[in-house]
Design a protein around this motif. Structure first.
Motif, PDB file in Angstrom:
ATOM      1  N   UNK A 230       0.801  -1.227   0.000  1.00 25.57           N
ATOM      2  CA  UNK A 230       0.000   0.000   0.000  1.00 25.57           C
ATOM      3  C   UNK A 230       0.837   1.281   0.000  1.00 25.57           C
ATOM      4  N   UNK A 231       2.006   1.243   0.623  1.00 23.08           N
ATOM      5  CA  UNK A 231       2.893   2.416   0.609  1.00 23.08           C
ATOM      6  C   UNK A 231       3.356   2.713  -0.812  1.00 23.08           C
ATOM      7  N   UNK A 232       3.631   1.657  -1.576  1.00 24.48           N
ATOM      8  CA  UNK A 232       4.059   1.855  -2.959  1.00 24.48           C
ATOM      9  C   UNK A 232       2.889   2.346  -3.822  1.00 24.48           C
ATOM     10  N   UNK A 233       1.704   1.850  -3.540  1.00 21.13           N
ATOM     11  CA  UNK A 233       0.522   2.317  -4.270  1.00 21.13           C
ATOM     12  C   UNK A 233       0.303   3.806  -4.044  1.00 21.13           C
ATOM     13  N   UNK A 234       0.543   4.244  -2.826  1.00 24.87           N
ATOM     14  CA  UNK A 234       0.371   5.660  -2.492  1.00 24.87           C
ATOM     15  C   UNK A 234       1.494   6.532  -3.042  1.00 24.87           C
ATOM     16  N   UNK A 240      13.120   3.774  -4.338  1.00 21.40           N
ATOM     17  CA  UNK A 240      13.777   3.083  -3.218  1.00 21.40           C
ATOM     18  C   UNK A 240      12.844   2.051  -2.603  1.00 21.40           C
ATOM     19  N   UNK A 241      11.581   2.421  -2.423  1.00 18.86           N
ATOM     20  CA  UNK A 241      10.610   1.486  -1.865  1.00 18.86           C
ATOM     21  C   UNK A 241      10.350   0.333  -2.829  1.00 18.86           C
ATOM     22  N   UNK A 242      10.282   0.645  -4.116  1.00 16.23           N
ATOM     23  CA  UNK A 242      10.084  -0.410  -5.117  1.00 16.23           C
ATOM     24  C   UNK A 242      11.236  -1.409  -5.074  1.00 16.23           C
ATOM     25  N   UNK A 259       2.123  -6.695  -5.158  1.00 21.75           N
ATOM     26  CA  UNK A 259       3.121  -5.669  -4.844  1.00 21.75           C
ATOM     27  C   UNK A 259       4.455  -5.969  -5.518  1.00 21.75           C
ATOM     28  N   UNK A 260       4.789  -7.261  -5.634  1.00 20.01           N
ATOM     29  CA  UNK A 260       6.023  -7.619  -6.331  1.00 20.01           C
ATOM     30  C   UNK A 260       5.949  -7.169  -7.788  1.00 20.01           C
ATOM     31  N   UNK A 261       4.816  -7.413  -8.435  1.00 19.64           N
ATOM     32  CA  UNK A 261       4.673  -7.007  -9.830  1.00 19.64           C
ATOM     33  C   UNK A 261       4.708  -5.490  -9.959  1.00 19.64           C
ATOM     34  N   UNK A 262       4.069  -4.784  -9.042  1.00 19.09           N
ATOM     35  CA  UNK A 262       4.080  -3.318  -9.088  1.00 19.09           C
ATOM     36  C   UNK A 262       5.506  -2.786  -8.956  1.00 19.09           C
ATOM     37  N   UNK A 265       7.468  -3.513 -12.130  1.00 16.26           N
ATOM     38  CA  UNK A 265       7.121  -2.602 -13.228  1.00 16.26           C
ATOM     39  C   UNK A 265       7.851  -1.272 -13.091  1.00 16.26           C
ATOM     40  N   UNK A 266       7.893  -0.747 -11.869  1.00 13.78           N
ATOM     41  CA  UNK A 266       8.575   0.528 -11.635  1.00 13.78           C
ATOM     42  C   UNK A 266      10.062   0.408 -11.933  1.00 13.78           C
TER      43      UNK A 266
END
Length: 432
Positions: A230-234, A240-242, A259-262, A265-266
């Motif tokens: 959720x932190x990465x979504x926000x 760094x978070x990715x 979240x791994x896929x998100x 992708x980044x």
């Protein structure tokens, strides 16, 4: 042990010599000067003879009454009070001496203002003294935090001690959230990576820090997905978070999470590599998102570093094309994979054979049974190149019969072209 003690003694004496070579600020009052000189000589003599408890009395008078006498009383003061702590059996008195070591550092800062020279040493003693005391953990950690603050870093050798204090403070006092612990861990990891890049051997502290993190059982797939995700979504621009999510997902084998896929992708958009593009495409393929997988695979092909990697991508491209019904393009990619890597050749030819087998209804014209069944001969040949005996048997079972050849005035050994997208010439054979 004797050699070690001898070396420590030589080191202590060298400090004494260095310190006493500096100018002393003796009191202007003659009687006070005499007493200061007497007590300074007394504590040094006690220290040299390792009578540390006895040395504390004259040293304490100097620290209280002539605090700016000379920096040596603080340099040697650490040696004296630490030695007294080691020599003392009574726990309460031991703690008094340990606290005195820390106080000596504070007084040194107040009187000589050169904290950058010794703050790491203070942190080291704090770890040795207070790691087992939950009420003192915050203080011990504060010394390391202060070292970071004034010096920008700490000695890589101290990183495991620092993170051990953080671990204990988290477990015993609930002083951090899991995310805060990971932020500290990332700060330490960055420090160690930079030290390693500069040629330092940091294998031991790296291993110790990672062992401490694992022992905390802080991270699992649920934590990555429900806390970090959720932190990465926000904050989708947070590289760094990715990277953190990606690294933890790999370490803890959490490849199926969203979240791994998100994160992938980044990372792949900003800093693509063969590995990130291939894994990203694989996830799309697993999700049956073939339209997304295709451009990522094409990018991965440009990033491949050798024929084996190129063959892998060509094979994945073949699967994507096959799933979307582009069988001719799929065969072309599969053949490219087979040419580039002998190990991939069997998989490639098996894929081609399966596409032939699945095309019988699409390619059937209904004019000649022998012509319609010739597709299975093409499949048989492909299975043969794949070394798939089971597939060969399944394809052969669908060959035309001798009677069917006879009915259409054809013979075994005669060549025939398979139409449709296949377009191959095969030699007629029968199933019986």
């Amino acid at each position: 042990m004797k050699l070690k003690n001898a070396l420590i003694g030589l080191f202590t004496l060298s400090l004494v010599g260095m310190a006493q070579a500096q100018e002393f600020n003796w009191p202007s009052d003659p009687q006070l000067e005499v007493k200061a000189r007497e007590l300074n000589a007394a504590y040094v003599d006690y220290m040299k003879s390792e009578q540390f408890v006895d040395a504390t009395k004259p040293l304490n008078w100097l620290l209280v009454n002539v605090p700016k006498l000379n920096e040596s009383i603080y340099i040697n003061g650490v040696t004296v009070y630490n030695g007294a702590a080691v020599a003392t059996k009574d726990p309460a008195q031991k703690r008094i001496y340990q606290d005195s070591v820390m106080k000596v550092y504070d007084l040194r800062k107040a009187n000589f203002d050169n904290e950058t020279k010794w703050i790491e040493n203070k942190a080291y003693y704090g770890y040795q003294y207070f790691r087992e005391d939950k009420t003192k953990l915050a203080e011990a950690i504060g010394n390391y935090d202060r070292a970071f603050e004034v010096n920008g870093t700490i000695n890589p050798a101290y990183t495991a001690a620092y993170f051990d204090l953080v671990r204990r403070h988290y477990l015993l006092n609930k002083a951090y959230t899991p995310v805060q612990v990971l932020e500290i861990h990332d700060k330490i990891t960055k420090l160690l990576d930079e030290a390693e890049a500069n040629g330092k051997d940091v294998a031991t502290p790296k291993s110790n820090v990672e062992s401490l993190l694992i022992a905390m059982e802080l991270i699992n797939c649920d934590f990555i997905e429900n806390t970090l995700g959720p932190k990465l979504t926000a904050d989708p621009a947070n590289m760094a978070l990715a990277q953190q999510i990606f690294n933890y997902s790999v370490k803890y084998k959490c490849f199926s999470s969203a979240s791994f896929l998100s994160a992938l992708e980044i990372i792949d958009n900003q800093n693509p590599t063969y590995a990130t593009s291939q894994v990203r495409a694989m996830r799309y393929m697993q999700n049956r998102e073939y339209d997304k997988a295709l451009p990522v695979l094409q990018k991965a092909l440009t990033l491949a570093e050798n024929d084996v990697q190129k063959a892998e991508i060509h094979y994945d491209l073949a699967k994507v094309h096959a799933q979307d019904g582009r069988k001719s393009a799929a065969r072309s990619e599969a053949l490219s994979a087979a040419k580039l890597d002998a190990e991939k050749s069997k998989d490639a030819w098996k894929l081609i054979a399966e596409m032939y087998m699945s095309s019988s209804s699409d390619c059937r014209r209904g004019v000649s049974r022998v012509e319609d069944q010739a597709i299975y001969i093409a499949a048989y040949n492909a299975y043969s190149r794949a070394g798939d005996s089971k597939g060969m048997a399944e394809a052969r079972a669908r060959f035309p019969s001798r009677e069917e050849l006879f009915t259409e005035s054809r013979q075994v050994g005669e060549t025939i072209t398979v139409g449709c997208w296949i377009g191959e010439t095969v030699t007629l054979a029968t199933r019986d």
